[in-house]
Design a protein around this motif. Structure first.
Motif, PDB file in Angstrom:
ATOM      1  N   ASP A 105       1.686   4.848   0.327  1.00  0.00           N
ATOM      2  CA  ASP A 105       1.059   6.268   0.941  1.00  0.00           C
ATOM      3  C   ASP A 105       1.674   7.457   0.184  1.00  0.00           C
ATOM      4  N   GLU A 106       1.290   8.723   0.594  1.00  0.00           N
ATOM      5  CA  GLU A 106       1.615   9.973  -0.241  1.00  0.00           C
ATOM      6  C   GLU A 106       2.984  10.172  -0.518  1.00  0.00           C
TER       7      GLU A 106
ATOM      8  N   ASP B  54       0.740  -1.169   0.024  1.00  0.00           N
ATOM      9  CA  ASP B  54      -0.072  -0.112  -0.036  1.00  0.00           C
ATOM     10  C   ASP B  54       0.892   1.279  -0.024  1.00  0.00           C
TER      11      ASP B  54
END
Length: 64
Positions: A23-24, A21
């Motif tokens: 993230d930014e 996953d």
């Protein structure tokens, strides 16, 4: 047959990689890398249009 079997052994199956996953920060980093790569490609294209930077000439050695 003890220990010596002919032929190629099948490799063990590698475990499946888990999807990360992102993230930014990771997304921003990937975007920055893409932009740098694109800029590098454009710079290479510009440099190849102008021709070689080094001109052929007589090379002088330091010895006399």
């Amino acid at each position: 047959m003890s220990g010596r079997e002919g032929g190629k052994k099948k490799p063990l199956k590698a475990p499946k990689k888990e999807s990360k996953d992102l993230d930014e920060d990771d997304l921003a980093h990937k975007q920055k890398l893409k932009e740098q790569q694109k800029a590098l490609q454009e710079a290479k294209a510009k440099a190849s249009q102008k021709g070689p930077l080094v001109t052929g000439g007589i090379k002088k050695s330091g010895k006399k």
